[in-house]
Write an enzyme that holds these catalytic residues in place. Sequence first.
Site, PDB file in Angstrom:
ATOM      1  N   ASP A 341       0.854  -1.175   0.000  1.00 40.59           N
ATOM      2  CA  ASP A 341       0.000   0.000   0.000  1.00 40.59           C
ATOM      3  C   ASP A 341       0.886   1.218   0.000  1.00 40.59           C
ATOM      4  O   ASP A 341       1.892   1.242   0.693  1.00 40.59           O
ATOM      5  CB  ASP A 341      -0.831   0.022   1.297  1.00 40.59           C
ATOM      6  CG  ASP A 341      -2.047  -0.862   1.169  1.00 40.59           C
ATOM      7  OD1 ASP A 341      -2.547  -0.979   0.056  1.00 40.59           O
ATOM      8  OD2 ASP A 341      -2.470  -1.428   2.196  1.00 40.59           O
ATOM      9  N   ALA A 413     -17.271  12.309   1.933  1.00 38.81           N
ATOM     10  CA  ALA A 413     -16.884  11.728   0.648  1.00 38.81           C
ATOM     11  C   ALA A 413     -17.703  12.346  -0.472  1.00 38.81           C
ATOM     12  O   ALA A 413     -17.285  12.399  -1.625  1.00 38.81           O
ATOM     13  CB  ALA A 413     -17.084  10.227   0.678  1.00 38.81           C
ATOM     14  N   THR A 415     -19.117  15.649  -0.573  1.00 39.06           N
ATOM     15  CA  THR A 415     -18.734  17.020  -0.929  1.00 39.06           C
ATOM     16  C   THR A 415     -17.251  17.135  -1.223  1.00 39.06           C
ATOM     17  O   THR A 415     -16.831  17.943  -2.024  1.00 39.06           O
ATOM     18  CB  THR A 415     -19.076  17.975   0.223  1.00 39.06           C
ATOM     19  OG1 THR A 415     -18.330  17.546   1.377  1.00 39.06           O
ATOM     20  CG2 THR A 415     -20.559  17.941   0.529  1.00 39.06           C
ATOM     21  N   ARG A 416     -16.478  16.317  -0.577  1.00 32.56           N
ATOM     22  CA  ARG A 416     -15.017  16.299  -0.705  1.00 32.56           C
ATOM     23  C   ARG A 416     -14.383  17.640  -0.371  1.00 32.56           C
ATOM     24  O   ARG A 416     -13.358  18.008  -0.927  1.00 32.56           O
ATOM     25  CB  ARG A 416     -14.616  15.818  -2.099  1.00 32.56           C
ATOM     26  CG  ARG A 416     -15.105  14.396  -2.355  1.00 32.56           C
ATOM     27  CD  ARG A 416     -15.034  13.998  -3.777  1.00 32.56           C
ATOM     28  NE  ARG A 416     -13.661  13.856  -4.218  1.00 32.56           N
ATOM     29  CZ  ARG A 416     -13.274  14.038  -5.465  1.00 32.56           C
ATOM     30  NH1 ARG A 416     -14.127  14.403  -6.378  1.00 32.56           N
ATOM     31  NH2 ARG A 416     -12.021  13.868  -5.806  1.00 32.56           N
TER      32      ARG A 416
END
Lengths: 780, 541, 189
Positions: A341, A413, A415-416
Site C-alpha cells: 500500500d 466523501a 462534498t469532498r
Amino acid sequence: MIKDFFKNNPVKRILMTSERNGSKNDNDTNKSNESMTSTTSPSMLTYSMLTNRRVLIDSITKLNPWYLAKQNPVMFTVEAGFFVVLAIAIFPNISTEFVSQNQIFYIEAAIILILTVWFATFSEALSEGQARARVDSLRSLEKEVSARKIVHGKEVTVTSTSLKPGDEVIVYSGEIIPRDGLVNEGKAFVDESMMTGESNPVFKEKGDHVIGGTKVASDKMVIEITAEAGRSFLDQMISLTQNATRPKTQNEIALTILLAGLSMIFITVIGTLLFLAYSLSYAVDIATLIALLVALMPTTIGGLLPAIGVSGITRLGRDNIIAKSGKGIEAAGDCDVLILDKTGTITEGSRSAIAFVPMQGYTEEDVGQAAFAASIHDTTHEGKSIVDLSEQKKFIPPLLEKILAARSIEFSAETRVSGIEFVASKKVAALNKEEEEEFREIARTVVNGKATDTIDRLEEDIDRASRSKVHDMLLDLEKTKESDEKEGKDQIRILKGAIDGVLKSAHPGVNVAELKWKAQEIGENGETPLAVSVGNKIIGLVVLKDNLKENIRENLNEVRSTGITTVMITGDNQLTAQVIAKEAGVDEIMAEAKPADKLKRVVEEQEKGHIIGMMGDGTNDAPALAKADVGLAMNSGTAAAKEAANMIDLDSDPSNILKVVKLGKQLLITRGAITTFSIANDVAKYFAILPAMFIVENPKLEALNIMQLHSPETAVLSTLIFNAIVIPALIPLSLRGVKFKPESPEKMFYRNMMIYGLGGLALPFVAIKAIDMVLTVFMG
Amino acid sequence: MTYVDTIIQTAVVLGGTLILAVPFGLYMARMISYEIRPLERTLAIVENKFYKLVGIDSNRQMTWKEYLFALLLVDGIVAAIFFIIVSTQNMLPLATPGLENFSIDLAFMQASSFITNTDLQHYIGDQQLSNLSQMVAIIFIMFVAPASAIAVSFAFIRAFIRKNFGLGNFYVDFTRIIITLLLPVAFISSLLLMVLGAPQTLESSLTVNTLEGNEQVITTGPVASLESIKDLGSNGGGFFGSNSAHPYENPNGLSNAYEIFLMLIIPLSLPIAYAKLVGKGRGVSLLIAILIGFGIAFAIALSQVSGPDLLETRFGSFGSIFFNIASIESNTGSANSALAGMSPNAVIALFLGMFVQAIPGAVGTGMMTMIIYVILTLFIVGLMVGKTPEFMSMKISPRDIKLSAIIFLVHPAIILIPTVLAFVTENVQAITEGEITPFTYTEVLYEFTSAAANNGSDYFGASADTPFWNWSTGIVMLLGRFVPLGLMLAIAGSFTLKDRKEVIEPIKTQGPLFISVLVVITFLLTALTFFPFIVIGPFSM
Amino acid sequence: MKRIKENNDGHPGRNHRGLYEDSIRNLFRQNLSPSIRVVILMMLIAGIAYPLILTGIGQTILPFKSNGSVITIDGKNGVGSVLIGQEFTSPEFLHIRPAAQTASGVDPHITPEDAFAQAANVSKATGIPINTIRTLIELNIERNRIENLIVFAPHYVNVLEVNMELVRQYPDVYAEYATGNISKQGGNA
C-alpha cells in the site's frame, strides 16, 4: 468540552511545542517497560539459556534413541555408533578381527560420539528454550485479574475469566485490560509494550480495539469484551508461538529426505567397506569405520536443522510479528512480488502542505490565511500540516478567535471539501470575547508562564497579516454577515478540498481554466492540489505532498536487489503515483486502485507463478491477505484482516513485511549454507581417516596422506572431535541466521558458495591438523 | 602416433561429433515436440500405417504410469522372445552343428543384459550364438533397448516444455525412434563399416588354408549390421567375444574413430534437443558440464600409458584409451582392448564414468541422470540464495528430492552389496582361482558397477558364466535400469503438472558458475560415495 | 499379483477393493495387444529385414569386404583374411604377437619395431636382402597410415600382408607356399 477541543486543536499544538523539552511525563512508563522488553533481547536470551537447567534437561532427554529415530535419523545413526563403540570399550575382547586398538581409544571415541549427539540435542533444546521463554513471558501477562464489570450501570468487581463477550467493563488508569475488546466510551492512552514492544502508550478511543493484558496508562475507558475466555489474542499468540515450533516446512522435509538419503548411502558404503576391506585382508577396526561413518554423515546440518527451524519463529517474534505457521515464513523467503500500500508503507500515510499557489489577483499569503482558516478544525494530518505551514510562513488570518469559534464543516466523501462556516454573527461576537479569554487563560496555564512569548507572537502575526487581501475579505465577511443576516443568509464559508468540490460552491465567474491548469501542474509533480475558497471566490491552491517513509528508498533498494518486484497500490492518479514510485524506487504501480483491485492483482500475479507478499489492515483487504502467500496483517487492523493473514504485525508497521521477507530468506540460506558446509567437510575427513585405516597394510596410501597426521588413532580422534565441535560452534550461526546481504541471487550464490563451499572444503583440513597436533602433545 | 596426431584425432572426432550433434539434436527436438521433420509426409504415412497395424491412437497422451507400463510390457515381451530364442537356438534355423542352447541362468542373465541396454556378456558371441540369434535376438533387442531409453528421455524432456504438454505416447515414441532415428543411422553406418572392412554375411564361418598350409576357421556373420546399432544405441554387446577389439568389428583406426562418433552422437545430441526445447543456455550448459566431466575422465585415463599388452596394435595406447573412455563413459561398454590392458588410472576413469553415469552416459538415461544431478545441485545450492529451490521456475518438491535420492541410493547399493555377497559366498574365489588381490577385487567391483550402470564392459566375460554371477548380475542390471527409469518417469510426471512461473529463476541453470558448481557437486557426490572402494581397488593395483 | 488374481475371480467392474487393481488390469487390457504387435513389427523390421537387406547390399556391392576380406593365392582358395591374423611358425615369415598379448587374439598387426626386429631373421632364413624386407615393411606401414588418414591410428604392420607380399615377390623362395598369383577375390572360401 474545552479539554476535548484542545486535544485536536492546532493552536493547542502551537502552544505545546514550547513545552516539549520540559515534560518528562512518559519516563515512568518507559522504565517499567524495559524489564518487559529486555526478556526478548537476543543476547540476553542466549546467555541465560546457556545456564538454563530446563534446556540441559531437555537436551539430555532428547538423547532417547526412540525420539532420535523418529525426529533425527542422522543423529540416531551416530548414537547407534556410540552404543557399538561403547560395547567394544566395555568388552574389548568381543572380536579379534575387528577390534585392534587399545581400550582407551574406544572410550575416547565413545565419549566424542555421544558428545556429538548431545551437541545436536542441546542446540535443539536451546532454540526451543528461546521459544518457550517468549511464551512464558506472554503467559505471565495472562494472569487472572479482577475486572470492573458494568452491571445495570454499576461497577461490579469480577474475575477476568468470568467475562463473556458482550460484557462491558470499565478500566481505570493503571489497571490491566482484562480481555480483548472494543472501546465503547472514553479516550485513554494504553501501554501495549508487553505485546508490541512499542514503548510509547497508544491513544485509544471509541471503536478502537484493545488487547487483553495491556495496561491503561491514563484516564479511563469502557470496554466491550469481544473475545471468549481462552480465545483472546494473547492466548492465540501463545499457542502460535508454541505450535509454530513443530510442523516442518516443505523445504525442511525435502532437506531431511536428502540428508536421510545421504546417510543411507554412507551406511551402505561403510557397511560394505567393512566386508570388502576384510576380504582384502586389511585389519579393519570397527571403531575407525564408525568414526568414518559419523564423519561422513551430514551430522552438522542434521544436528542443527531443528534449531534453525525453531529460531525462525522466535526471531520473528522478536520483531513483534506473530507467524501463524512456519510455512508463512518460508513463503516469505520465496516472495518475488510485494504488493505494498502506498499509504503507511511507502509514505507516512499523511500528506503535508508544502506550498501555497495563489490564483491570479491573490498572493501566496492570501492562500495561506484562507487555508489556515479552512483547516483550523481539521484534525487530520493534512489539516494540521496546512496550519503548520501557514504558521511557519506567518500567514495567520485575522479574527482568529472568530475563526476558532466558527462551525466546522466536516469532510465528507460526497462534498469532498471541509472548512468552516461563520454562523450568526452577533452570537459569535457575544461568545467571542468570553471564549477568547478562556482560551488565552488555558493557554497560559498550560505553558505555565512561558506563554507570553507565544501569545505575543501570535498577536504580532495577526497584526502583521492585516494588510493582505484575505485579511480584508475576512473583515469584510464580518460586515457582509451582518448585512446578510438581515437577508437571512448565513452561509459564509471558507473551504478547502478537491478542485471539483470547491468549484461547486464557487462563483461562475471563477477562472476554471487557470485553476485546473495550476492543479494539473501540481499533480504532475506527484503532489496533490487542494483548492481554497473564501465565500464564492477561489483564492488559490494548497500543494500537498506525500512524505516518504524514512529509509524507504534504502529498504526498497535492498528488496529489489534480491530480485523482488515491488508493486505500489494507491488510489492516487497515475501521475502522482508515478512520481512517488520513482522517488521511493518502486518497480510497478497500480494507480487509482480500488480495494478490490488488490485481490485481482494478487490472483493475476499468482497465476503467473509469483509468490506474493502483501500486508493490509482493512476488512476489504482480508480476501487478498488470505489469497497472498504471505499476508501480514496490522495488529491495528480489523479482526477479519487478522484472521485472513498468516502473520500479524504487532507494531502495525506495514514496512515490517520487508523484515519478514529478509528473515524467510535468511532461514533458507542458513539451511543451505550449513548443508553445503557439511558436505564439503567430508572431503578432508576422507583424507584423514582412509590413510589411517589402510596405510599399515598398504603403503600406496601414503600418496593420500596429505595431512600427515600423527598416528591412525589421533587421525580418527581429531576427525571426530572436529566433527563434534563444529555443531556447537555453529549454534550461534543457526540461531542468528547467516548474515543476509541484500544482493542479486547470483552474487549471493557465488559468495555463499565461496564461504560455505570452498570454506567448508578447506577448514577441516586446517582444523583436523590443528587438533591432531594438540592431541599429539597430550598423547605423547 | 605423435602427440600432434592424438590432438588432431581428438579434435576431429569430438569436434565432428559435436558439430553433427547439432542437426541430430534439432531433429530429435522435432521428434519430441512433434514438429515437422524432413520428409515429414512420407514418414507420417509410414508411421500412421504402423500405428494402425499396432492398433493405437497416436494422439492419446499417456500418464507417466501408463508410459512406464507400456515400456515394461514391450521390453518384457522382447526379453521373453530373446530368452526363448537363445535357449532354443540349436533347434532354429542357421544353427551351426554342435551349438548349445543357453542355460536358464545364462539366458536370464543375457535377456536382462540386452533389454537393459547393458550387454554384459557371459558368453562368447562368435562361439555360442547362431547367426539367427545374432540377428533376430541380438540385433533386434539392440534397437529395442536404446529406443526404450530414448523414449523415456523424450517423455522426460516433454515434462519441462510446458505445463500439461503431455509426456507422449510410448508406442508412438518407440516406433518413431526406431524407424526414423535408429534404423536410418544404423543402416548408413553399417554400410560405412562395411566399406571399412566389417563383414556382412549370413555365413557363420569361412575356412581358409593359411600360407603355411594350415586350416583356419574364421567366424563371420552379419557383423556390420550389429556393430552399428551396438555403438549407436549404447548397447556394447559385441558380435565377437573380444568385442570392438576384434578386427572384423573394428578393422582400423578410421572405423575406431567412426565408432567413437557413433557411441557419442545420441548422448551428446539429446542436450541439444533439450537446449532447443527448454532453453538454449540451459541445454548448452548441460552439454558443457557433460563434456567437462568427459574431459576429466579422459585426462585421468591418458595420464598413464596403457598397454601394449592386451591392447590392439592397430589402435595403440591412445586409440584404445580414447575408444574405451568414449565407450564406457557413454555406458556402451564395448571395449576395443582387454580391460586388463588398461592402466590403473584408466581403470579409475572408467569407474568414474560408470559411477556418474552421465558424462555423457547411455542414450537417454545419461542426459536424464545429468538433469537429476542438476535438480539435486539446485536443491543444495538453491537454498543458499534464500529461495525454495526451483528448476526452470518450478518448485522442487520433497517428492522430487525423494525420487532423486533413491536414484542415487540405488546405484551404490546394487554395486556394493552384490560385491560383498560375491566375496562372502566365495564366488569370487571360484572364478579367480587365487588369492584376493586389489586386481581381483577390482574385477569384481567392475562387474557389478558395469551391471548397475548398464554399461556392459567387464573383465570376466564367459568365465563368469556360473549361476551365481548370472543371477546376481541379471538382477542388478534389471534394478539398475528400471528403477531409475521408473523414477525418472515419475519425476517427469510430477514436473509436467507443475505451474511454471514467468519469472526469472533464482539460480539460472546455465553459465560458468552453475556449470562449475554442477560439475563439482556431481563429482563430489560420486567421490564421497565410491572413494574408499577405488582406493582399495584400482588405486592399489 | 495375488491381488490381481483375486480380482479376476470377481466380476469385472464391480470391484470395490480400490482403483489400484483396476488400473493395473486396465493397463494390461489396453496395452497387451499393441505391445505384442509393435514387438512383432519391430522384430520383422529391425531383426530380420534390416540385417538381410544390408547383407544383400553388401554381397552385391562390397562382396570382398562383406565376406571377411579373404585373400586368395591361387584365385580359388582363400589363404586368410587381411583382417585376421594367422599363426606363422616358419622362420621365412614375419610372426604375429602371441595371442595372449593382444586383446582380440586374432589381429594380424604388430608394431613396426617388432617387424623390423624380425627382418634379420627372415632375411637369414630366406636370403632376401634385409633392406628389401625393411622396405616392404615400410611400405606396409605407409599403406596403413594412408588407410587410416595418418592421424587415426598408430604405425603398425599387417603381418599377413607383408608375408603375402614376400610370397608374391619371391615366388621361388616361397615355392612351397605359393601355387599361383595372389589376387584379391570375392566369394566364398
